[in-house]
Design a protein around this motif. Structure first.
Motif, mmCIF file in Angstrom:
data_model
loop_
_atom_site.group_PDB
_atom_site.id
_atom_site.type_symbol
_atom_site.label_atom_id
_atom_site.label_comp_id
_atom_site.label_asym_id
_atom_site.label_seq_id
_atom_site.Cartn_x
_atom_site.Cartn_y
_atom_site.Cartn_z
ATOM 1 N N LEU A 231 0.829 -1.211 0.000
ATOM 2 C CA LEU A 231 0.000 0.000 0.000
ATOM 3 C C LEU A 231 0.864 1.262 0.000
ATOM 4 C CD1 LEU A 231 -2.811 -1.094 2.493
ATOM 5 C CD2 LEU A 231 -2.954 -0.933 0.007
ATOM 6 N N VAL A 232 1.994 1.199 0.684
ATOM 7 C CA VAL A 232 2.930 2.331 0.654
ATOM 8 C C VAL A 232 3.430 2.556 -0.774
ATOM 9 C CG1 VAL A 232 5.234 3.101 1.353
ATOM 10 C CG2 VAL A 232 3.679 2.161 3.060
ATOM 11 N N GLU A 233 3.747 1.479 -1.476
ATOM 12 C CA GLU A 233 4.198 1.590 -2.874
ATOM 13 C C GLU A 233 3.120 2.219 -3.750
ATOM 14 O OE1 GLU A 233 7.090 -1.570 -4.600
ATOM 15 O OE2 GLU A 233 5.620 -2.662 -3.413
ATOM 16 N N ILE A 234 1.893 1.778 -3.551
ATOM 17 C CA ILE A 234 0.783 2.324 -4.333
ATOM 18 C C ILE A 234 0.621 3.817 -4.053
ATOM 19 C CG2 ILE A 234 -1.733 2.269 -4.632
ATOM 20 C CD1 ILE A 234 -1.528 -0.793 -4.008
ATOM 21 N N ALA A 235 0.676 4.173 -2.776
ATOM 22 C CA ALA A 235 0.527 5.582 -2.398
ATOM 23 C C ALA A 235 1.653 6.432 -2.981
ATOM 24 C CB ALA A 235 0.488 5.710 -0.877
ATOM 25 N N GLN A 236 2.862 5.897 -2.976
ATOM 26 C CA GLN A 236 3.999 6.639 -3.533
ATOM 27 C C GLN A 236 3.836 6.829 -5.043
ATOM 28 O OE1 GLN A 236 7.290 4.227 -2.182
ATOM 29 N NE2 GLN A 236 7.538 5.402 -0.295
ATOM 30 N N GLY B 132 3.495 10.440 -6.910
ATOM 31 C CA GLY B 132 4.379 10.821 -8.005
ATOM 32 C C GLY B 132 3.686 10.925 -9.343
ATOM 33 N N ALA B 133 2.349 10.908 -9.305
ATOM 34 C CA ALA B 133 1.534 11.001 -10.533
ATOM 35 C C ALA B 133 1.841 9.861 -11.503
ATOM 36 C CB ALA B 133 1.737 12.350 -11.208
ATOM 37 N N LYS B 134 2.250 8.713 -10.978
ATOM 38 C CA LYS B 134 2.522 7.538 -11.805
ATOM 39 C C LYS B 134 1.294 6.628 -11.786
ATOM 40 C CE LYS B 134 7.418 7.810 -10.544
ATOM 41 N NZ LYS B 134 8.541 7.130 -9.843
ATOM 42 N N THR B 135 0.257 7.081 -12.449
ATOM 43 C CA THR B 135 -1.045 6.412 -12.372
ATOM 44 C C THR B 135 -1.003 4.984 -12.901
ATOM 45 O OG1 THR B 135 -2.132 8.563 -12.642
ATOM 46 C CG2 THR B 135 -3.477 6.608 -12.995
ATOM 47 N N GLU B 136 -0.340 4.780 -14.008
ATOM 48 C CA GLU B 136 -0.290 3.430 -14.604
ATOM 49 C C GLU B 136 0.482 2.474 -13.686
ATOM 50 O OE1 GLU B 136 -2.031 2.354 -17.173
ATOM 51 O OE2 GLU B 136 -2.887 4.369 -17.133
ATOM 52 N N GLU B 137 1.560 2.967 -13.117
ATOM 53 C CA GLU B 137 2.307 2.141 -12.175
ATOM 54 C C GLU B 137 1.440 1.764 -10.978
ATOM 55 O OE1 GLU B 137 6.040 2.603 -9.042
ATOM 56 O OE2 GLU B 137 6.113 3.730 -10.941
ATOM 57 N N ALA B 138 0.670 2.735 -10.480
ATOM 58 C CA ALA B 138 -0.232 2.480 -9.348
ATOM 59 C C ALA B 138 -1.263 1.416 -9.712
ATOM 60 C CB ALA B 138 -0.915 3.767 -8.917
ATOM 61 N N THR C 172 -0.992 -0.965 -11.908
ATOM 62 C CA THR C 172 -0.316 -2.267 -11.987
ATOM 63 C C THR C 172 -0.113 -2.848 -10.588
ATOM 64 O OG1 THR C 172 0.832 -1.609 -14.013
ATOM 65 C CG2 THR C 172 1.765 -3.456 -12.771
ATOM 66 N N LEU C 173 0.325 -2.013 -9.659
ATOM 67 C CA LEU C 173 0.539 -2.461 -8.279
ATOM 68 C C LEU C 173 -0.770 -2.877 -7.618
ATOM 69 C CD1 LEU C 173 3.088 0.281 -7.141
ATOM 70 C CD2 LEU C 173 3.567 -2.164 -7.421
ATOM 71 N N ILE C 174 -1.835 -2.138 -7.890
ATOM 72 C CA ILE C 174 -3.141 -2.469 -7.321
ATOM 73 C C ILE C 174 -3.603 -3.839 -7.809
ATOM 74 C CG2 ILE C 174 -5.596 -1.851 -7.341
ATOM 75 C CD1 ILE C 174 -4.667 1.109 -7.392
ATOM 76 N N LYS C 175 -3.489 -4.064 -9.113
ATOM 77 C CA LYS C 175 -3.900 -5.371 -9.662
ATOM 78 C C LYS C 175 -3.060 -6.509 -9.080
ATOM 79 C CE LYS C 175 -4.719 -7.951 -13.916
ATOM 80 N NZ LYS C 175 -4.197 -9.180 -13.285
ATOM 81 N N GLU D 269 -3.130 9.324 1.391
ATOM 82 C CA GLU D 269 -2.191 8.235 1.665
ATOM 83 C C GLU D 269 -2.605 7.457 2.909
ATOM 84 O OE1 GLU D 269 2.593 7.449 2.351
ATOM 85 O OE2 GLU D 269 1.777 9.462 2.550
ATOM 86 N N LYS D 270 -3.022 8.161 3.949
ATOM 87 C CA LYS D 270 -3.414 7.494 5.191
ATOM 88 C C LYS D 270 -4.680 6.665 5.010
ATOM 89 C CE LYS D 270 -1.044 10.808 8.125
ATOM 90 N NZ LYS D 270 -1.148 11.984 9.018
ATOM 91 N N ILE D 271 -5.563 7.135 4.146
ATOM 92 C CA ILE D 271 -6.763 6.343 3.849
ATOM 93 C C ILE D 271 -6.358 5.043 3.165
ATOM 94 C CG2 ILE D 271 -8.883 6.253 2.487
ATOM 95 C CD1 ILE D 271 -9.104 9.306 2.885
ATOM 96 N N ILE D 272 -5.428 5.134 2.224
ATOM 97 C CA ILE D 272 -4.959 3.921 1.536
ATOM 98 C C ILE D 272 -4.291 2.962 2.524
ATOM 99 C CG2 ILE D 272 -3.215 3.084 -0.101
ATOM 100 C CD1 ILE D 272 -3.936 5.375 -1.933
ATOM 101 N N LEU D 273 -3.442 3.485 3.397
ATOM 102 C CA LEU D 273 -2.730 2.626 4.350
ATOM 103 C C LEU D 273 -3.684 1.929 5.307
ATOM 104 C CD1 LEU D 273 0.454 4.712 5.274
ATOM 105 C CD2 LEU D 273 0.157 2.979 3.510
ATOM 106 N N ALA D 274 -4.855 2.511 5.538
ATOM 107 C CA ALA D 274 -5.823 1.909 6.467
ATOM 108 C C ALA D 274 -6.502 0.674 5.886
ATOM 109 C CB ALA D 274 -6.887 2.947 6.855
ATOM 110 N N GLN D 275 -6.444 0.493 4.580
ATOM 111 C CA GLN D 275 -7.201 -0.590 3.950
ATOM 112 C C GLN D 275 -6.719 -1.983 4.374
ATOM 113 O OE1 GLN D 275 -9.948 0.516 2.281
ATOM 114 N NE2 GLN D 275 -9.069 2.458 2.987
ATOM 115 N N GLY D 276 -5.449 -2.118 4.705
ATOM 116 C CA GLY D 276 -4.926 -3.429 5.070
ATOM 117 C C GLY D 276 -5.595 -4.007 6.300
ATOM 118 N N GLU D 277 -5.691 -3.204 7.362
ATOM 119 C CA GLU D 277 -6.325 -3.684 8.597
ATOM 120 C C GLU D 277 -7.831 -3.868 8.422
ATOM 121 O OE1 GLU D 277 -2.383 -2.639 9.796
ATOM 122 O OE2 GLU D 277 -3.823 -1.580 8.531
#
Length: 437
Positions: free
Chosen positions: A44-49, A53-59, A61-64, A111-119
């Motif tokens: 999730l940290v990678e996705i948020a980063q 960084g406006a790397k939408t396609e990379e995000a 790919t990481l999400i999938k 970012e904090k909303i994204i990090l909360a998804q794991g728990e």
């Protein structure tokens, strides 16, 4: 009531999640605190980063990639079509929510909303699994009772009030599940207790409701007397005092989040460190009565330390000099780990270098400044009270062949710490173990 916290490795696979029932007894009144599934927070940290960084396609790919891992997990976790369907809907919902940030202006709040998804995922999946087995459980959203103030400090009274009210709504239920790590801030936004905060959550909950015991379940048999990753022949410590455990946790013992000791200590709630892989092992009990007189208990090391040395003739007999130095670090919200002083110099260490350059610029107004990076604090914990004899000498004897940069002794009855280059850490830990145990 007991509080049981399980870390990421304890819920790291479908088999591990299913195996929690070998430890959790549904008929006993307890609150189970879960971390995110192992590897999730880092992903999730990678996705948020990528979003930042406006790397939408990379995000995307990481999400999938990460969603596919959860797809595999629920296939193993659920035995019925209904259970799998609920798990699939849950995963779809959370990952669609994460993907929706691609069209937003990405800020630390997102970012904090994204990090909360794991728990949120791990707790709900286990709740669904228990439902599939016909075991009654109540999912208590941590966002309803866990809150931090404007200084990012937990509001224990708030937690106590809200959590007690939630528990009272379910007087006949015995098994409650909640998320570690996540909370709301003073503005009501989703926030977190920083990395490792699930331990902190468990301790805060235990303190808020005056629990009988807080159990921290990890993948190691309690707190060891040295780092078993680099030192052979370490042994678990069966009983520690709150003060000893706090020193070890802060100075590098990875099994316990440093801040998690203090709420339990304040309200005298025992904390037990146990091994998910070996539930019958006794682990380590942390309590008020855990200290032993005349004994060195353990060694720990904290990496990532930066030392700042300030030399100034203005310091000599100068009233208020140190206060002005400390005010700089306070202004930048940068904690100090160690400090030593002489007549015309002060040396201190920090582990948060976020504002290092700004701090150095201000400190240079007071004198000459030198900075040493890649340092390690090695901490020896035991009985170093005024009545103890010879223990400090044994510690220094063990590291006399190494270039020690700083020594801290006397600030605590439980701790002697030395600072050295990180390259010498392993040798220091092994030498201390050989000489002290």
């Amino acid at each position: 009531m007991k509080i049981l916290k399980f870390g990421g490795t304890s819920v790291g696979s479908a088999a591990r999640i299913q195996g929690l029932l070998e430890i959790v007894a549904p008929e006993e009144r307890q609150i189970v605190v879960l971390s995110a599934v192992s590897g999730t927070t880092n992903a999730l940290v990678e996705i948020a980063q990528a979003f930042a960084g406006a790397k939408t396609e990379e995000a995307k790919t990481l999400i999938k990639k990460h969603k596919d891992k959860y797809e595999d997990l629920i296939k193993e976790l659920f035995a019925t079509e209904e259970g799998y369907k609920k798990g699939k809907e849950l995963i779809d919902h959370h990952f669609e929510s994460i993907a929706s940030f691609a069209s937003d202006l990405f800020t630390p709040s997102e970012e904090k909303i994204i990090l909360a998804q794991g728990e949120l995922l791990s707790t709900t999946l286990w709740h669904y699994y228990l439902t599939e087995l016909g075991i009654s459980s109540v999912l208590l959203p941590a966002l309803d009772f866990m809150k931090i103030d404007e200084d990012n400090e937990p509001m224990v009274d708030f937690t106590s009030e809200k959590l007690q009210a939630l528990l009272a709504q379910h007087p006949d239920n015995t098994l409650f599940i909640t998320q570690g790590f996540i909370c709301r801030n003073v503005f009501g936004e989703i926030d977190n207790l920083r990395r490792g905060g699930s331990d902190y959550t468990a301790s805060l909950i235990g303190s808020a409701i005056r629990a009988d015991e807080v159990q921290i379940w990890t993948d190691i048999d309690g707190m060891h007397n040295n780092d078993p990753r680099v030192v052979h022949g370490t042994t678990p410590i069966r009983h520690l005092s709150f003060d000893e455990a706090a020193e070890l946790a802060y100075f590098g013992a990875k099994i316990l989040h440093p801040q998690s000791v203090f709420p339990a200590q304040k309200y005298n709630v025992p904390v037990r460190l146990l091994n998910t892989m070996d539930p019958k092992a006794p682990g380590t009990l942390i309590s008020k009565e855990g200290a032993e007189k005349g004994v060195i208990r353990a060694v720990a090391a904290k990496d990532g330390i930066t030392a700042i040395h300030i030399h100034s003739s203005r310091m000599l007999l100068a009233y208020g000099f140190l206060r002005r130095i400390f005010e700089i670090f306070e202004r930048y919200k940068t904690p100090i780990d160690m400090i030593t002083t002489s007549e015309v110099a002060v040396s201190l260490t920090i582990d948060d270098t976020t504002n290092l350059e700004d701090i150095i610029k201000e400190v240079e107004d007071f004198g000459t400044v030198a900075v040493d990076r890649e340092q390690t604090i090695v901490c020896v914990v035991g009985d170093f009270s005024s009545n103890a004899h010879g223990y400090v000498g044994r510690v220094l004897e063990a590291v006399k062949h190494l270039p020690v940069r700083m020594v801290s002794y006397g600030g605590s009855d439980f701790n002697v710490s030395v600072l050295l280059d990180s390259a010498h850490k392993t040798e220091a830990l092994r030498s201390l173990h050989h000489r002290l145990f």
